[in-house]
Design an enzyme around this catalytic site. Structure first.
Site, PDB file in Angstrom:
ATOM      1  CD  GLU A 216      -4.455 -13.079  12.688  1.00  0.00           C
ATOM      2  OE1 GLU A 216      -3.849 -12.477  13.570  1.00  0.00           O
ATOM      3  OE2 GLU A 216      -4.139 -14.230  12.311  1.00  0.00           O
TER       4      GLU A 216
ATOM      5  N   GLY B 148      -3.038 -16.449  10.511  1.00  0.00           N
ATOM      6  CA  GLY B 148      -2.370 -17.156  11.588  1.00  0.00           C
ATOM      7  C   GLY B 148      -1.343 -16.347  12.341  1.00  0.00           C
TER       8      GLY B 148
ATOM      9  CG  ASP C  94      -8.782 -11.536   3.882  1.00  0.00           C
ATOM     10  OD1 ASP C  94      -7.691 -11.458   4.464  1.00  0.00           O
ATOM     11  OD2 ASP C  94      -8.955 -12.152   2.812  1.00  0.00           O
TER      12      ASP C  94
ATOM     13  CG  ASP D 168      -5.374 -16.865   0.256  1.00  0.00           C
ATOM     14  OD1 ASP D 168      -5.701 -16.683   1.439  1.00  0.00           O
ATOM     15  OD2 ASP D 168      -5.580 -16.020  -0.641  1.00  0.00           O
TER      16      ASP D 168
END
Length: 503
Positions: free
Chosen positions: A306, A308, A268, A329
């Site tokens: 990341e 998109g 992430d 998210d």
């Protein structure tokens, strides 16, 4: 990246030798000893030359943040810092005021308010607190291991537990996946998201925190249940919840994960977005971990998170990735789920065996949506060949939600060997008709009512790309439907899912 690091390193050196020669009351080094851990402010450095004021705010999360548009206003030093990638607030304003014994600094970064007191420091102090940059390797393709011929299925801790997670809960989730039949339906990954990390030892190796006393033993337990274990990290110094990231320890962490028996890694961007802010550096940072995972020799599914950016679907495979987030998210409400699933589900040409657009985890079972809305959620994810990663407490799955999650015919559409991402073939206001070609020659057809009142929707042979429909099956109802009776009354925010054949 080298040029960026050089510029930042120079910026950290803009410190006068003595306050006596300072052009403003703020010139010099200021140390923050009691700053909150988020974002972990450690130092302010200011230098001035006439009307020009330069400097940096150093943090544990984001390294040195360059002061922009610095000026003196009403006796205070005011400046902006880049606010990560928040499009609504590209910069945030910070203010520094002289205070008894030093300075007082206020500002905001992302959603965090900073209010800290600092004391005068020296050049030597600045050298001691300087952020240690890690150099990115040149971009090189990473051979992708064929570990995900169909979208990964499993469970992840974040949507329900956030960072409040521990060994006992993970074991309980593994047990529940077996007891409920979810494992046998295809859900095999048990993924620990953010919050498992502790600190690094003198050797630099990452240790789990006290909630995870023995990660290898936990992996062994999950494996003994016929399941696989996933972990989470970040290319930045800190994860999104403020735990230890992999910055500067990428190869070391990859080997540690492999030694523990990890089968899946979600990587992430988090604080890494302050260091890797363009397409080149983001791609190189993900390639670095992809190469490190491959070098371990262990089969580890690689999930790129990341959000998109930079057309990730076009290069995700080339850095060793198997799935890549297409958006920010998800949250447990229809509006967010629908926006992500219908409008932010990635370019369909990028999806296929061993590489999938990832619209984020499932919210089914968390209680924020109706059964009709969760039916749309599952239908949309299955039609999109999306990873199916549950995010609720598996010990408390309502029977209706379990029926949605375990519907083998719907799962079969998601897990179809052709791995084609379905898409809309017809839209009429808030109504949408989607199709997805399947490996056996049949066609999945989904009808979505995005409106707020019940709608009548029919399926035609043209919708399915057929000359005529000879066989139709309603997958949620589990029954055959006569080809001349393909008109449905669909509840608000509801969906119908069919599998049809022609002659």
């Amino acid at each position: 990246m080298r040029n960026l690091m050089t510029a930042l390193a120079l910026a950290t050196c803009l410190v006068p030798v003595s306050e006596a020669f300072a052009d403003t009351p703020f010139d010099g080094v200021w140390l923050f000893d009691k700053a909150p851990p988020t974002p972990g402010v450690t130092m302010l450095q200011v230098a001035s030359d006439g009307d020009r004021i330069t400097g940096t705010v150093t943090t544990k999360w984001y390294g040195p943040m360059t002061m922009q548009n610095a000026r003196i206003e009403k006796g205070a030093l005011t400046f902006e810092v880049r606010n990560l990638n928040d499009r609504e607030h590209a910069t945030r304003t910070w203010t520094v005021r002289r205070a008894p014994g030093g300075v007082q600094m206020e500002g905001m970064l992302w959603y965090t308010t900073v209010n800290v007191d600092g004391r005068r420091g020296s050049v030597k102090d600045a050298e001691a607190r300087a952020f240690r940059f890690a150099e990115l390797p040149p971009l090189a393709p990473v051979e992708q291991a064929p570990l995900a011929p169909t979208p990964p299925m499993g469970w992840s801790s974040w949507n329900k537990f956030a960072e409040k997670i521990d060994d006992k809960t993970i074991r309980a989730m593994a047990d529940a996946m077996v007891a409920t039949g979810l494992r046998d339906a295809g859900y095999v990954y048990v993924n620990i998201d953010d919050g498992w990390q502790g600190t690094r030892g003198p050797d630099g190796q990452i240790r789990p925190n006290a909630n995870f006393p023995d990660m290898k033993a936990l992996a062994d337990y999950v494996h003994s249940r016929g399941l696989k274990l996933g972990l989470y990290s970040s290319p930045g110094p800190r994860t999104c919840a403020g735990f230890e990231g992999s910055y500067g320890h990428v190869r070391q962490d990859a080997q540690t994960f492999a030694d523990w028996g990890v089968d899946y890694l979600k990587y992430d961007l988090c604080s890494g977005e302050y260091f890797y802010a363009d397409a080149d550096t983001v791609q190189r940072s993900y390639a670095e971990m992809g190469a490190a995972l491959k070098a371990t020799g262990r089969n580890i599914v690689y999930s790129l998170c990341e959000y998109g950016r930079f057309d990730v679907g076009a290069w995700g495979r080339s850095v060793g990735g198997h799935l890549w987030r297409t958006t920010g998210d998800i949250t447990d409400d229809y509006a967010t789920m629908a926006r992500i699933g219908f409008d932010k589900n990635g370019n369909s040409v990028n999806t296929g065996p061993n590489g999938f657009n990832d619209p984020d985890m499932l919210e089914v079972g968390n209680g924020g949506m109706s059964e009709d809305e969760y039916t749309t959620h599952m239908t949309l994810w299955a039609m999109s060949s999306a990873p199916l990663l549950m995010g609720h407490d598996l010990r408390q799955t309502p029977p209706a939600m379990l029926r949605l999650l375990e519907n083998r015919e719907v799962i079969a559409v998601d897990q179809d060997a052709r791995a084609i991402q379905g898409k809309a073939v017809r839209k009429d206001g808030t109504l949408e008709w989607w199709t997805k070609p399947l490996a056996d020659g049949s066609m999945a057809v989904a009808l979505f009512n995005r409106g707020t009142t019940t709608a009548s929707m029919n399926v035609t042979a043209a919708d399915a790309g057929l000359s005529r429909i000879s066989v139709a099956r309603d997958l949620w109802q589990g029954r055959e439907v006569a080809p001349d009776q393909l008109t449905f009354q669909i509840a608000p925010h509801g969906a119908v899912m069919l599998r049809v054949r022609g002659d």
